[in-house]
Design a protein around this motif. Structure first.
Motif, PDB file in Angstrom:
ATOM      1  N   PHE A 115      13.179   6.900   2.925  1.00  0.00           N
ATOM      2  CA  PHE A 115      11.818   6.219   2.299  1.00  0.00           C
ATOM      3  C   PHE A 115      11.049   7.458   1.914  1.00  0.00           C
ATOM      4  N   HIS A 116      10.180   7.098   0.755  1.00  0.00           N
ATOM      5  CA  HIS A 116       9.104   8.144   0.136  1.00  0.00           C
ATOM      6  C   HIS A 116       8.310   8.402   1.169  1.00  0.00           C
ATOM      7  N   GLN A 117       7.722   9.656   1.127  1.00  0.00           N
ATOM      8  CA  GLN A 117       6.533  10.084   1.899  1.00  0.00           C
ATOM      9  C   GLN A 117       5.379   9.284   1.839  1.00  0.00           C
ATOM     10  N   GLY A 118       5.093   8.775   0.555  1.00  0.00           N
ATOM     11  CA  GLY A 118       4.156   7.587   0.214  1.00  0.00           C
ATOM     12  C   GLY A 118       4.439   6.383   0.410  1.00  0.00           C
ATOM     13  N   ASP A 119       5.463   5.874   1.008  1.00  0.00           N
ATOM     14  CA  ASP A 119       5.724   4.688   1.410  1.00  0.00           C
ATOM     15  C   ASP A 119       5.081   4.167   2.640  1.00  0.00           C
ATOM     16  N   ILE A 120       4.113   3.095   2.652  1.00  0.00           N
ATOM     17  CA  ILE A 120       3.256   2.672   3.914  1.00  0.00           C
ATOM     18  C   ILE A 120       3.872   1.214   4.404  1.00  0.00           C
ATOM     19  N   GLY A 121       3.653   0.451   3.475  1.00  0.00           N
ATOM     20  CA  GLY A 121       4.129  -1.014   3.949  1.00  0.00           C
ATOM     21  C   GLY A 121       3.189  -1.946   3.207  1.00  0.00           C
ATOM     22  N   ASN A 122       3.192  -3.313   3.725  1.00  0.00           N
ATOM     23  CA  ASN A 122       2.363  -4.454   3.286  1.00  0.00           C
ATOM     24  C   ASN A 122       1.399  -4.673   4.369  1.00  0.00           C
ATOM     25  N   LEU A 123       0.256  -4.668   3.816  1.00  0.00           N
ATOM     26  CA  LEU A 123      -0.821  -5.355   4.286  1.00  0.00           C
ATOM     27  C   LEU A 123      -1.202  -6.986   4.109  1.00  0.00           C
ATOM     28  N   THR A 124      -1.467  -7.685   5.051  1.00  0.00           N
ATOM     29  CA  THR A 124      -1.764  -9.237   5.003  1.00  0.00           C
ATOM     30  C   THR A 124      -3.178  -9.221   4.877  1.00  0.00           C
ATOM     31  N   VAL A 180       0.832  -1.225   0.051  1.00  0.00           N
ATOM     32  CA  VAL A 180      -0.002  -0.076  -0.065  1.00  0.00           C
ATOM     33  C   VAL A 180       1.093   1.229  -0.021  1.00  0.00           C
ATOM     34  N   HIS A 181       0.756   2.159  -1.092  1.00  0.00           N
ATOM     35  CA  HIS A 181       1.442   3.344  -0.938  1.00  0.00           C
ATOM     36  C   HIS A 181       0.581   4.561  -1.561  1.00  0.00           C
ATOM     37  N   ILE A 182       1.214   5.776  -1.011  1.00  0.00           N
ATOM     38  CA  ILE A 182       0.523   6.792  -1.447  1.00  0.00           C
ATOM     39  C   ILE A 182       1.274   7.331  -2.752  1.00  0.00           C
ATOM     40  N   HIS A 183       0.307   7.582  -3.817  1.00  0.00           N
ATOM     41  CA  HIS A 183       0.820   8.040  -5.079  1.00  0.00           C
ATOM     42  C   HIS A 183       0.981   9.628  -5.476  1.00  0.00           C
ATOM     43  N   ALA A 184       1.672  10.023  -6.360  1.00  0.00           N
ATOM     44  CA  ALA A 184       1.939  11.434  -6.409  1.00  0.00           C
ATOM     45  C   ALA A 184       0.627  12.182  -6.972  1.00  0.00           C
ATOM     46  N   TRP A 187       4.617   8.912  -4.000  1.00  0.00           N
ATOM     47  CA  TRP A 187       4.704  10.480  -3.553  1.00  0.00           C
ATOM     48  C   TRP A 187       6.070  10.677  -2.804  1.00  0.00           C
ATOM     49  N   ASN A 188       6.875  11.508  -3.522  1.00  0.00           N
ATOM     50  CA  ASN A 188       8.176  11.681  -2.869  1.00  0.00           C
ATOM     51  C   ASN A 188       8.842  12.921  -3.008  1.00  0.00           C
ATOM     52  N   PRO A 189       8.383  13.771  -2.250  1.00  0.00           N
ATOM     53  CA  PRO A 189       8.454  15.273  -2.191  1.00  0.00           C
ATOM     54  C   PRO A 189       9.910  15.556  -2.084  1.00  0.00           C
ATOM     55  N   MET A 190      10.520  14.709  -1.339  1.00  0.00           N
ATOM     56  CA  MET A 190      11.929  14.966  -0.883  1.00  0.00           C
ATOM     57  C   MET A 190      12.940  14.363  -1.762  1.00  0.00           C
ATOM     58  N   GLY A 191      12.605  13.556  -2.839  1.00  0.00           N
ATOM     59  CA  GLY A 191      13.411  13.087  -3.677  1.00  0.00           C
ATOM     60  C   GLY A 191      14.597  12.181  -3.263  1.00  0.00           C
ATOM     61  N   VAL A 192      14.004  11.176  -2.328  1.00  0.00           N
ATOM     62  CA  VAL A 192      14.990  10.064  -2.036  1.00  0.00           C
ATOM     63  C   VAL A 192      14.296   8.795  -2.428  1.00  0.00           C
ATOM     64  N   ASP A 193      15.537   7.738  -2.018  1.00  0.00           N
ATOM     65  CA  ASP A 193      15.205   6.526  -2.216  1.00  0.00           C
ATOM     66  C   ASP A 193      13.988   5.729  -1.741  1.00  0.00           C
ATOM     67  N   HIS A 194      12.945   4.964  -2.335  1.00  0.00           N
ATOM     68  CA  HIS A 194      12.275   3.912  -2.041  1.00  0.00           C
ATOM     69  C   HIS A 194      12.728   3.178  -0.580  1.00  0.00           C
ATOM     70  N   GLY A 195      12.135   3.008   0.583  1.00  0.00           N
ATOM     71  CA  GLY A 195      12.542   2.361   1.555  1.00  0.00           C
ATOM     72  C   GLY A 195      11.218   1.611   2.346  1.00  0.00           C
ATOM     73  N   ASN A 196      11.920   1.141   3.548  1.00  0.00           N
ATOM     74  CA  ASN A 196      10.809   0.579   4.519  1.00  0.00           C
ATOM     75  C   ASN A 196      10.775   1.872   5.751  1.00  0.00           C
ATOM     76  N   ARG A 197       9.489   2.393   5.469  1.00  0.00           N
ATOM     77  CA  ARG A 197       9.028   3.378   6.681  1.00  0.00           C
ATOM     78  C   ARG A 197       9.328   2.881   8.270  1.00  0.00           C
ATOM     79  N   ALA A 198       8.913   1.583   8.457  1.00  0.00           N
ATOM     80  CA  ALA A 198       9.075   0.794   9.739  1.00  0.00           C
ATOM     81  C   ALA A 198      10.395   0.706  10.074  1.00  0.00           C
ATOM     82  N   GLU A 199      11.640   0.711   9.134  1.00  0.00           N
ATOM     83  CA  GLU A 199      12.834   0.468   9.542  1.00  0.00           C
ATOM     84  C   GLU A 199      13.798   1.899   9.700  1.00  0.00           C
ATOM     85  N   GLY A 200      13.175   3.195   9.265  1.00  0.00           N
ATOM     86  CA  GLY A 200      13.846   4.508   9.108  1.00  0.00           C
ATOM     87  C   GLY A 200      14.454   4.658   8.195  1.00  0.00           C
ATOM     88  N   GLY A 201      15.520   5.309   7.937  1.00  0.00           N
ATOM     89  CA  GLY A 201      16.443   5.559   6.882  1.00  0.00           C
ATOM     90  C   GLY A 201      15.638   6.355   5.811  1.00  0.00           C
TER      91      GLY A 201
END
Length: 194
Positions: free
Chosen positions: A125-134, A89-93, A109-123
């Motif tokens: 990640f895009h503003q729109g990165d949410i994660g996985n839903l089971t 699940v992501h938020i797109h631009a 949605w990536n207003p900061m222009g950074v790499d895609h990543g895992n919000r839960a792990e920090g570092g």
């Protein structure tokens, strides 16, 4: 004697009136505090997004964004009628779900222009990165989390409005660039105040 009794009664009445007046003033003051608290709670914004099925899926669902008193935004995703397993699940631009495959919503949605990543792990990640839903064997799944750094109507780097929520057919691997290799877009909904 009569004058002393009248003065005594007047004194008792005056004390009673002051006591009653103070008591009522305290009650009114407490009412004002309660009213202010209720107004503050009522003024917190929320947005309900109805998801449309995309890429020939049968997905149904809603996403609710709610402002919290601590300044974070709670996102609550509820999905039905999709394949069991993990779904990104992501938020797109772009707030546009008109394409049958959801590609009209653009990339993450990536207003900061950074790499895609895992919000839960920090570092990074895009503003729109949410994660996985089971999603369970019954085809239903949900995800709820509180997100710092999002707003409903804030500046362009934090404002979730006028973007789109996308649900993917597969899980986000959190490493593939630019979007986690999550597969086709099977659900889309525009985040907007109605």
């Amino acid at each position: 004697m009569m004058k002393k009794q009248i003065n005594g009664m007047l004194l008792i009445c005056a004390v009673a009136a002051l006591t009653f007046g103070c008591s009522q003033s305290k009650e009114k003051s407490e009412e004002k505090v309660d009213s202010a608290t209720e107004t503050a709670e009522e003024s917190l914004e929320s947005v309900i997004v109805d998801l449309e099925s995309k890429s020939d899926s049968q997905l149904k669902g809603t996403v609710i964004f709610k402002e919290l008193a601590n300044g974070k935004i709670n996102i609550d995703v509820n999905l039905m009628n999709i394949e069991p397993g993990d779904h990104a699940v992501h938020i797109h631009a772009i707030g546009d779900c008109s394409a049958p495959d959801g590609t009209s919503a653009g990339g993450h949605w990536n207003p900061m222009g950074v790499d895609h990543g895992n919000r839960a792990e920090g570092g990074d990640f895009h503003q729109g990165d949410i994660g996985n839903l089971t999603v369970g064997e019954d085809g239903n799944g949900s995800l709820s989390m509180d997100v710092e750094g999002w707003t409903i109507g804030g500046d362009e780097n934090t404002n979730i409005l006028n973007h789109a929520v996308i649900v993917h057919a597969g899980p986000d691997d959190f490493t593939s660039q630019p979007a986690g290799a999550a597969g086709p877009r099977i659900g889309c909904g525009v985040i907007s105040l109605k």
